[in-house]
Design an enzyme around this catalytic site. Sequence first.
Site, PDB file in Angstrom:
ATOM      1  N   ASN A   1      -3.277 -10.411  -5.700  1.00 47.90           N
ATOM      2  CA  ASN A   1      -4.020  -9.930  -5.665  1.00 47.90           C
ATOM      3  C   ASN A   1      -4.263  -8.652  -5.214  1.00 47.90           C
ATOM      4  O   ASN A   1      -3.210  -7.359  -4.978  1.00 47.90           O
ATOM      5  CB  ASN A   1      -3.329  -9.992  -3.632  1.00 47.90           C
ATOM      6  CG  ASN A   1      -5.064 -10.356  -3.166  1.00 47.90           C
ATOM      7  OD1 ASN A   1      -5.576  -9.713  -3.658  1.00 47.90           O
ATOM      8  ND2 ASN A   1      -4.857 -10.142  -1.527  1.00 47.90           N
ATOM      9  N   TRP A   2      -5.105  -8.530  -6.418  1.00 42.25           N
ATOM     10  CA  TRP A   2      -4.985  -6.619  -5.988  1.00 42.25           C
ATOM     11  C   TRP A   2      -5.809  -6.024  -5.396  1.00 42.25           C
ATOM     12  O   TRP A   2      -5.875  -4.654  -4.811  1.00 42.25           O
ATOM     13  CB  TRP A   2      -5.931  -6.477  -7.417  1.00 42.25           C
ATOM     14  CG  TRP A   2      -5.438  -7.062  -8.807  1.00 42.25           C
ATOM     15  CD1 TRP A   2      -4.293  -7.854  -8.949  1.00 42.25           C
ATOM     16  CD2 TRP A   2      -6.030  -6.499 -10.350  1.00 42.25           C
ATOM     17  NE1 TRP A   2      -3.825  -7.965 -10.212  1.00 42.25           N
ATOM     18  CE2 TRP A   2      -5.216  -7.223 -11.395  1.00 42.25           C
ATOM     19  CE3 TRP A   2      -7.181  -5.787 -10.853  1.00 42.25           C
ATOM     20  CZ2 TRP A   2      -5.287  -7.174 -12.722  1.00 42.25           C
ATOM     21  CZ3 TRP A   2      -7.478  -5.741 -11.884  1.00 42.25           C
ATOM     22  CH2 TRP A   2      -6.485  -6.300 -12.991  1.00 42.25           C
ATOM     23  N   LYS A   3      -6.654  -6.440  -4.095  1.00 45.29           N
ATOM     24  CA  LYS A   3      -6.883  -6.016  -2.821  1.00 45.29           C
ATOM     25  C   LYS A   3      -7.949  -4.407  -3.709  1.00 45.29           C
ATOM     26  O   LYS A   3      -8.442  -5.217  -4.723  1.00 45.29           O
ATOM     27  CB  LYS A   3      -5.768  -5.318  -2.078  1.00 45.29           C
ATOM     28  CG  LYS A   3      -5.359  -6.475  -2.245  1.00 45.29           C
ATOM     29  CD  LYS A   3      -4.133  -6.172  -1.176  1.00 45.29           C
ATOM     30  CE  LYS A   3      -2.872  -6.800  -0.525  1.00 45.29           C
ATOM     31  NZ  LYS A   3      -1.937  -6.246   0.484  1.00 45.29           N
TER      32      LYS A   3
ATOM     33  N   HIS B   1      -6.882 -14.052   4.063  1.00 43.78           N
ATOM     34  CA  HIS B   1      -6.377 -13.186   3.810  1.00 43.78           C
ATOM     35  C   HIS B   1      -6.057 -12.321   5.109  1.00 43.78           C
ATOM     36  O   HIS B   1      -6.819 -12.002   5.638  1.00 43.78           O
ATOM     37  CB  HIS B   1      -6.459 -12.182   2.984  1.00 43.78           C
ATOM     38  CG  HIS B   1      -4.903 -11.365   2.278  1.00 43.78           C
ATOM     39  ND1 HIS B   1      -4.793 -10.090   3.285  1.00 43.78           N
ATOM     40  CD2 HIS B   1      -4.329 -11.745   1.363  1.00 43.78           C
ATOM     41  CE1 HIS B   1      -3.866  -9.216   2.691  1.00 43.78           C
ATOM     42  NE2 HIS B   1      -3.008 -10.689   1.657  1.00 43.78           N
TER      43      HIS B   1
ATOM     44  N   GLU C   1      -5.673  -9.499   5.695  1.00 38.03           N
ATOM     45  CA  GLU C   1      -7.030  -8.304   6.102  1.00 38.03           C
ATOM     46  C   GLU C   1      -8.379  -8.760   5.724  1.00 38.03           C
ATOM     47  O   GLU C   1      -8.827  -7.583   6.470  1.00 38.03           O
ATOM     48  CB  GLU C   1      -6.260  -7.323   5.081  1.00 38.03           C
ATOM     49  CG  GLU C   1      -4.741  -6.271   5.033  1.00 38.03           C
ATOM     50  CD  GLU C   1      -4.370  -6.605   2.942  1.00 38.03           C
ATOM     51  OE1 GLU C   1      -5.349  -6.620   2.137  1.00 38.03           O
ATOM     52  OE2 GLU C   1      -3.168  -5.939   3.016  1.00 38.03           O
TER      53      GLU C   1
ATOM     54  N   GLU D   1       1.785 -15.579   4.396  1.00 38.16           N
ATOM     55  CA  GLU D   1       2.024 -13.776   4.184  1.00 38.16           C
ATOM     56  C   GLU D   1       2.101 -13.381   6.119  1.00 38.16           C
ATOM     57  O   GLU D   1       1.206 -13.149   6.696  1.00 38.16           O
ATOM     58  CB  GLU D   1       1.308 -14.046   4.191  1.00 38.16           C
ATOM     59  CG  GLU D   1       0.535 -14.055   2.689  1.00 38.16           C
ATOM     60  CD  GLU D   1      -0.185 -13.010   1.308  1.00 38.16           C
ATOM     61  OE1 GLU D   1       0.159 -12.859   0.656  1.00 38.16           O
ATOM     62  OE2 GLU D   1      -1.282 -12.278   2.206  1.00 38.16           O
TER      63      GLU D   1
ATOM     64  N   GLY E   1       2.467  -5.067   2.558  1.00 37.36           N
ATOM     65  CA  GLY E   1       2.731  -3.286   2.362  1.00 37.36           C
ATOM     66  C   GLY E   1       3.837  -2.684   3.073  1.00 37.36           C
ATOM     67  O   GLY E   1       3.442  -1.492   3.714  1.00 37.36           O
TER      68      GLY E   1
ATOM     69  N   SER F   1       5.957  -8.051  -0.117  1.00 34.56           N
ATOM     70  CA  SER F   1       6.359  -7.393  -0.350  1.00 34.56           C
ATOM     71  C   SER F   1       7.329  -8.054  -1.508  1.00 34.56           C
ATOM     72  O   SER F   1       8.446  -7.551  -1.582  1.00 34.56           O
ATOM     73  CB  SER F   1       7.458  -6.871   1.069  1.00 34.56           C
ATOM     74  OG  SER F   1       6.385  -6.038   1.725  1.00 34.56           O
TER      75      SER F   1
ATOM     76  N   GLY G   1       1.388  -8.136  -4.103  1.00 32.72           N
ATOM     77  CA  GLY G   1       0.478  -7.146  -3.642  1.00 32.72           C
ATOM     78  C   GLY G   1       0.905  -6.181  -4.216  1.00 32.72           C
ATOM     79  O   GLY G   1       0.209  -6.400  -5.664  1.00 32.72           O
ATOM     80  N   GLY G   2       1.284  -5.374  -3.941  1.00 32.70           N
ATOM     81  CA  GLY G   2       1.497  -3.892  -4.240  1.00 32.70           C
ATOM     82  C   GLY G   2       1.734  -4.003  -5.796  1.00 32.70           C
ATOM     83  O   GLY G   2       1.811  -3.157  -6.635  1.00 32.70           O
TER      84      GLY G   2
HETATM   85  P1  13P Z   1       2.132  -6.914  -1.207  1.00 30.76           P
HETATM   86  O1  13P Z   1       2.836  -7.387  -2.080  1.00 30.76           O
HETATM   87  O2  13P Z   1       1.924  -5.155  -1.352  1.00 30.76           O
HETATM   88  O3  13P Z   1       3.592  -6.540   0.681  1.00 30.76           O
HETATM   89  O4  13P Z   1       0.692  -7.935  -0.322  1.00 30.76           O
HETATM   90  C1  13P Z   1       1.059  -8.685  -0.124  1.00 30.76           C
HETATM   91  C2  13P Z   1       0.219  -9.155   0.281  1.00 30.76           C
HETATM   92  O5  13P Z   1      -0.985  -9.460   1.091  1.00 30.76           O
HETATM   93  C3  13P Z   1      -0.076 -10.174  -1.373  1.00 30.76           C
HETATM   94  O6  13P Z   1      -1.810 -11.182  -0.530  1.00 30.76           O
END
Ligand code: 13P
Length: 256
Positions: free
Chosen positions: A9-11, A96, A98, A168, A174, A214, A235-236
């Site tokens: 997930n590149w956000k 998600h 967010e 999640e 994050g 994470s 994510g990251g």
């Molecule tokens: P991180 O891997 O940066 O914690 O993000 C997880 C995430 O929200 C994937 O959708």
Amino acid sequence: MRTPLIVGNWKMNKTASEAAAFVRELTKKLPASSSIELVVAPPFTALESVRAALSPSSPIQLGAQNLFWADHGAYTGEISAPMLRDLGCRYVILGHSERRTLFGEQNEGIQKKLRAALTHGLRPILCIGESLAQRESGNTDSVLTQQLRGSLAGLDSLAMATIAIAYEPLWAIGTGKAATPDQAVTAHCTIRDVLAGTWSPAVANATRILYGGSVTPQNIHSLLKSEQIDGALVGGACLQVDSFATIATIAESIGV
Ligand code: 13P
């Protein structure tokens, strides 16, 4: 047997040209065989360039990070399921945290989005998870149950067969503080119990449940080792070619 699924997930990261260069590099570093499914979910603006950069036989599939439930119409700023299908998307991340916390999304709207995705042949990845306060007050199970039932209400077993769930926990996203494998397995078992009770043991057994929060090349092995964890929503660590390729390679080697 559930095919492992690794999703990046590149956000809100990478321009269209950065995205194309990224997937070209990633393609070179992926394991040759493909017993896992690998998905990248770039921002909407990079979907076209990523698709163009991938060969038709690429093991990388395309996903989107959201959609709106209507097919078309006066919805300024929104993107529909047919638009995503037309760009070659196979998957879509929905609900998600967010989206829930920053943009006010709720289960009812997420349910409509899920239905739109299914109508147009997109495979939804439904995200659920508890906050730290909810966990500390002992409400993790009820939060997960409510999110699952609220978002998936009324879907039949056939529809359920195309849905993946991503657990999640908000406190792990994050933060660099991933859930321990035990914590993730406990939550995944709760999710499977809800699926078995609301639909059937067969649905519970067939549904892929991913862990997100994470995830790194360092912790992916211990997470995927459990037969309860069918993949990861990253994510990251999916924003660097090397770390995402390493995660994919480790997942491939485990074969979950
Ligand atoms: P991180 O891997 O940066 O914690 O993000 C997880 C995430 O929200 C994937 O959708």
